[in-house]
Design a protein around this motif. Structure first.
Motif, PDB file in Angstrom:
ATOM      1  N   GLN A 186       0.846  -1.123  -0.179  1.00  0.00           N
ATOM      2  CA  GLN A 186      -0.032   0.126  -0.097  1.00  0.00           C
ATOM      3  C   GLN A 186       0.807   1.294   0.108  1.00  0.00           C
TER       4      GLN A 186
ATOM      5  N   VAL B 190      -7.770   1.417   4.500  1.00  0.00           N
ATOM      6  CA  VAL B 190      -7.426   1.937   3.095  1.00  0.00           C
ATOM      7  C   VAL B 190      -8.115   3.322   2.970  1.00  0.00           C
TER       8      VAL B 190
ATOM      9  N   LEU C 171      -2.976   0.340  -4.307  1.00  0.00           N
ATOM     10  CA  LEU C 171      -2.616  -0.981  -3.674  1.00  0.00           C
ATOM     11  C   LEU C 171      -1.973  -1.741  -4.913  1.00  0.00           C
TER      12      LEU C 171
END
Length: 86
Positions: A9, A51, A57
């Motif tokens: 991420q 997130v 991602l």
């Protein structure tokens, strides 16, 4: 050897990816000689990873464990994955 699939991420505005806790080891473990057409797979329910809008991602597949007496350091193949974003 073991192949792992892991989500990395990067926060909004960044291209620096960090590994998350969202990972799974594929089975079966691979032994030499590697048979042509070998399929490895996995499925897991993993605790949610926070997130935020704009986060990037990236799914990465890599060799996570390698016996000391092997000459293999690269595996060629195709990979696919699916994740749920809620």
């Amino acid at each position: 050897m073991t192949i792992r699939a892991q989500i990395f991420q990067a926060p909004v505005g960044s291209n620096t990816f960090t590994g998350t806790s969202a990972s799974v080891d594929l089975v079966p473990s691979i032994t030499e000689p590697i048979p042509v057409g070998l399929l490895v797979f996995a499925s897991a329910t993993i605790p949610p990873v926070p997130v935020t809008p704009g986060d990037q991602l990236l799914m990465v597949f890599y060799i996570s464990s390698l016996p000391g007496d092997t000459a293999v350091d690269l595996i060629l193949g195709t990979a696919s994955a699916g994740i749920n974003i809620i």
